[in-house]
Design an enzyme around this catalytic site. Structure first.
Site, mmCIF file in Angstrom:
data_model
loop_
_atom_site.group_PDB
_atom_site.id
_atom_site.type_symbol
_atom_site.label_atom_id
_atom_site.label_comp_id
_atom_site.label_asym_id
_atom_site.label_seq_id
_atom_site.Cartn_x
_atom_site.Cartn_y
_atom_site.Cartn_z
ATOM 1 N N SER A 158 -11.059 -8.348 10.272
ATOM 2 C CA SER A 158 -10.086 -7.482 9.610
ATOM 3 C C SER A 158 -9.798 -6.171 10.343
ATOM 4 C CB SER A 158 -10.571 -7.230 8.192
ATOM 5 O OG SER A 158 -9.580 -6.643 7.438
ATOM 6 N N HIS A 159 -10.213 -5.054 9.752
ATOM 7 C CA HIS A 159 -9.889 -3.737 10.316
ATOM 8 C C HIS A 159 -10.921 -3.291 11.350
ATOM 9 C CE1 HIS A 159 -12.596 -3.386 6.964
ATOM 10 N NE2 HIS A 159 -13.025 -2.249 7.447
ATOM 11 N N ASP A 196 -3.411 -3.828 9.252
ATOM 12 C CA ASP A 196 -4.687 -3.964 9.962
ATOM 13 C C ASP A 196 -4.686 -5.255 10.786
ATOM 14 O OD1 ASP A 196 -4.965 -5.791 7.897
ATOM 15 O OD2 ASP A 196 -7.100 -5.390 7.596
ATOM 16 N N ASP A 209 -5.812 -8.295 10.520
ATOM 17 C CA ASP A 209 -5.446 -9.580 9.911
ATOM 18 C C ASP A 209 -4.277 -9.456 8.945
ATOM 19 O OD1 ASP A 209 -7.060 -8.156 8.110
ATOM 20 O OD2 ASP A 209 -7.782 -9.981 7.139
ATOM 21 N N ASP A 255 -3.675 -7.961 6.143
ATOM 22 C CA ASP A 255 -3.718 -7.897 4.682
ATOM 23 C C ASP A 255 -3.664 -6.455 4.170
ATOM 24 O OD1 ASP A 255 -6.273 -7.346 5.571
ATOM 25 O OD2 ASP A 255 -7.298 -8.699 4.174
ATOM 26 N N ARG A 256 -3.867 -5.482 5.057
ATOM 27 C CA ARG A 256 -3.775 -4.084 4.624
ATOM 28 C C ARG A 256 -2.415 -3.498 4.993
ATOM 29 N NH1 ARG A 256 -9.415 -0.922 5.391
ATOM 30 N NH2 ARG A 256 -10.746 -2.578 4.588
ATOM 31 N N LYS A 297 -4.826 -9.801 -0.495
ATOM 32 C CA LYS A 297 -3.918 -8.677 -0.368
ATOM 33 C C LYS A 297 -2.949 -8.975 0.769
ATOM 34 C CE LYS A 297 -7.421 -5.911 2.062
ATOM 35 N NZ LYS A 297 -8.761 -6.458 1.812
HETATM 36 C C1 VG1 Z 1 -13.637 -2.568 2.504
HETATM 37 C C2 VG1 Z 1 -12.780 -1.932 1.430
HETATM 38 C C3 VG1 Z 1 -12.436 -2.958 0.372
HETATM 39 C C4 VG1 Z 1 -11.762 -4.165 1.024
HETATM 40 C C5 VG1 Z 1 -12.647 -4.717 2.122
HETATM 41 C C6 VG1 Z 1 -12.002 -5.845 2.897
HETATM 42 O O1 VG1 Z 1 -14.841 -2.992 1.933
HETATM 43 O O2 VG1 Z 1 -13.429 -0.820 0.852
HETATM 44 O O3 VG1 Z 1 -11.614 -2.359 -0.602
HETATM 45 O O4 VG1 Z 1 -11.517 -5.164 0.075
HETATM 46 O O5 VG1 Z 1 -12.965 -3.690 3.056
HETATM 47 O O6 VG1 Z 1 -10.806 -5.454 3.487
HETATM 48 P P1 VG1 Z 1 -16.214 -2.164 2.077
HETATM 49 O O7 VG1 Z 1 -17.239 -3.015 1.400
HETATM 50 O O8 VG1 Z 1 -16.409 -1.918 3.521
HETATM 51 O O9 VG1 Z 1 -15.949 -0.866 1.366
HETATM 52 V V1 VG1 Z 1 -10.317 -6.198 4.908
HETATM 53 O O10 VG1 Z 1 -8.770 -5.825 5.172
HETATM 54 O O11 VG1 Z 1 -11.319 -5.443 5.949
HETATM 55 O O12 VG1 Z 1 -10.861 -7.705 4.823
HETATM 56 CO CO CO Z 2 -7.888 -6.914 6.608
#
Ligand code: VG1
Ligand code: CO
Length: 583
Positions: free
Chosen positions: A124-125, A300, A302, A304-305, A400
């Site tokens: 992801s990010h 981001d 992937d 989804d953000r 998302k």
């Molecule tokens: C973070 C965010 C959460 C989100 C998750 C996955 O998790 O706070 O809101 O759903 O990333 O997003 P954490 O446990 O690090 O706070 V993605 O776009 O990285 O899959």
């Molecule tokens: Co993501």
């Protein structure tokens, strides 16, 4: 026709293969250890009901980060050996996380088959590249992330695994070319179907939004637009949707060619990491010559953000979901018959709660992570939901959706400006947000992240906060000693959630301090990092008085920030005098 055999391989467990908030994320070098990925994939197959594996179709793709191509070939060979009938792969192994969800839900194979789930390859990010992160997660037949009951089972399997199955002699499939490759194994035929990464998703977006009205907005000489994919997978969708379908100028796109290492950047769409976009939108400080665009957005890795920006204006994700919910019925055809309900994650600000009350909508507060919205959506209880972490989406899929959020904002802008496209001045993003605050009040909001803190230190800080909660009078005494101008804490607890659909309970979902005036302090440990710990501190304050909703948010929140840092002894426990990221 290539005929393959199946090998049974002995293996031993690896520590720490517990899926976090969104899958298993580790350094690429960890995933490259012999058997590491194999163990996790086999543990996943073993955690699923037999009929979701044997004879089934599964999707395998991701954001294209480094190691994805190797991982895809390994998973194809293991799928073949585990009795999967066909594997669907997005061209070049690319599918955004929301597109995977759409493919599972919508795509029908030539023979009428549907997918029973997907391996999504992304961290992801988190940054990518040989020395950065890789990730893998499994999504279910509804298109959403595996629920905790399944991820717990996967984790349990990783701790006892002794063997995995692989079709070693299956040749690598060329995933750069669309088309079907067929093989024969001991149990019958096995196919790999490489398909266009964007078409199913684009089709779905066209069913949800009024593309004609968005096209008119983008065609107005007064409306300018830019989109930054931060070299993630969003680029291929942005090109198809914004340029090819909606006729935006090619120059609107920034960093829209996916790269295995995201160009060396951190593919996280926030004010810190999406610097180039932030500067282009006139928010970066410094001397900027050009007039910034009316609207800017980023995704981001992937996709989804999303981050949504107006000219010199930042929309907090918590406000964004509230504003989308408040305007959806008028501005977005998919919602024209009304919203079934709305939901947010616990640390997300209460801006959405106020909209839900005004519009008399069902409302839910769930733990962090998109998997908690799935049941509500499947049960028809929730249409729109969001997280403070730049995640916004709806029940069109079970993830998302970064591009969806941008199309939602463009739809709202198109709706508000439908009679103004040839007039004097457009209604801007900032106008929409300020109007919203004047009706619903404003939730000042900020999040402090302390990344890569020593895991032991982070645990101690959390334990200290839990211990403090035992006595509210003591907490309030301490707070008054720090700042006399903040209100009293009326409730302090660890957030716990009982799913209203399946009654499953999730504990330890963050430490909350709730104040009499609606302010909140929330502390959580991140579940997406790959090394050390990340402490997240969420700070929120509600202002109803319309004459006071225009303050600078860091100023408005300064007293609460001071309380949060001193109450938690942040510096004492972590040695950090400042967060790594402020959003
Ligand atoms: C973070 C965010 C959460 C989100 C998750 C996955 O998790 O706070 O809101 O759903 O990333 O997003 P954490 O446990 O690090 O706070 V993605 O776009 O990285 O899959
Ligand atoms: Co993501």
């Amino acid at each position: 026709m290539v005929v393959f055999g199946i090998s049974r391989k002995e293996t031993t467990p690896f520590d720490g293969q517990k899926p976090g908030t969104s899958g298993l994320r580790k350094k690429v070098t960890v995933f490259q250890q012999p058997n590491y990925l194999h163990n996790f994939v086999q543990a996943t197959f073993n955690a699923l009901p037999d009929d979701k594996v044997k004879g089934a179709s599964i999707v395998v793709s991701g954001d294209g980060r480094y190691f994805s191509k190797d991982a895809i070939q390994i998973i194809i060979k293991m799928a073949a050996a585990n009795g999967v009938r066909r594997v669907w792969v997005g061209q070049n192994g690319l599918l955004s996380t929301p597109a995977v969800s759409a493919v599972i839900r919508e795509r029908v194979g030539a023979d009428g088959s549907k997918a029973s789930g997907a391996f999504i390859l992304t961290a992801s990010h988190n940054p990518g590249g040989p020395h950065e992160d890789f990730g893998i997660k499994y999504n279910m037949e509804n298109g959403g992330p595996a629920p905790e009951a399944v991820t717990d089972k996967i984790f349990a399997n990783t701790k006892s695994i002794k063997e995995y199955f692989i079709a070693e002699d299956l040749p690598d499939v060329d995933i750069s070319v669309i088309g079907l490759t067929s093989f024969t194994g001991p149990e019958g035929p096995f196919d790999v179907d490489v398909f266009d990464s964007t078409s199913d998703y684009v089709k779905l977006m066209k069913e949800i939004f009024d593309f004609d009205s968005i096209r008119k907005l983008l065609a107005s000489p007064k409306f300018t637009f830019c989109y930054d994919a931060l070299h993630g997978v969003a680029g291929i969708y942005a090109k198809r949707i914004f340029v090819e379908e909606l006729s935006a100028d090619e120059s609107s796109l920034m960093n829209c060619v996916p790269k295995e290492d995201f160009g060396g950047g951190h593919p996280d769409p926030n004010l810190t990491y999406a610097k180039e976009l932030v500067v282009r939108m006139g928010l970066g400080g410094g001397g900027h010559v050009d007039e910034p665009p009316e609207f800017g957005a980023a995704a981001d890795g992937d996709a989804d953000r999303n981050m949504v920006l107006g000219k010199r204006f930042f929309v907090t994700p918590s406000d964004s979901v509230a504003i989308i919910a408040a305007n959806a019925v008028q501005a977005i055809p998919y919602f024209s018959s009304g919203l079934k309900g709305v939901a947010r994650s616990m640390p997300t600000s209460a801006a959405l709660d106020v909209v839900a009350r005004h519009l008399n909508l069902k409302f839910f507060e769930v733990p962090t992570g998109w998997k908690f919205f799935g049941n509500l959506m499947d049960a028809g209880m929730c249409s729109i939901c969001g997280e403070e972490s730049f995640g916004t989406g709806s029940d069109h899929i079970r993830e998302k959706d970064g591009i969806w959020a941008v199309l939602a904002w463009l739809s709202i802008l198109a709706f508000k400006n439908k009679d103004k496209l040839h007039g004097e001045k457009l209604v801007s993003v900032e106008d929409i947000v300020r109007d919203h605050w004047s009706i619903y009040g404003r939730h000042y909001y900020t999040r402090y992240d302390y990344e890569n803190v020593d895991a032991g230190d982070a645990k101690e800080l959390m334990a200290h906060l839990v211990k403090l909660q035992a006595s509210l009078p003591d907490v309030n005494g301490m707070i008054k000693g720090i700042r006399s101008d903040v209100s009293n804490v009326v409730q302090a607890d660890e957030f716990e959630y009982k799913d209203p659909v399946d009654s499953s309970v999730s504990k330890h979902q963050g430490i909350r301090y709730l104040f009499e005036d609606g302010s909140r302090l929330v502390f959580r440990l991140s579940g997406t990092g790959s090394v050390g710990a990340t402490i997240r501190l969420y700070i929120e304050q509600y202002e109803k008085d319309p004459s006071k909703t225009g303050r600078d948010s860091q100023d408005a929140l300064a007293p609460l920030v001071e309380v949060a840092l001193k109450l938690s002894k942040m510096q004492e426990f972590t040695g950090r005098s400042a967060p790594t990221v402020i959003t």
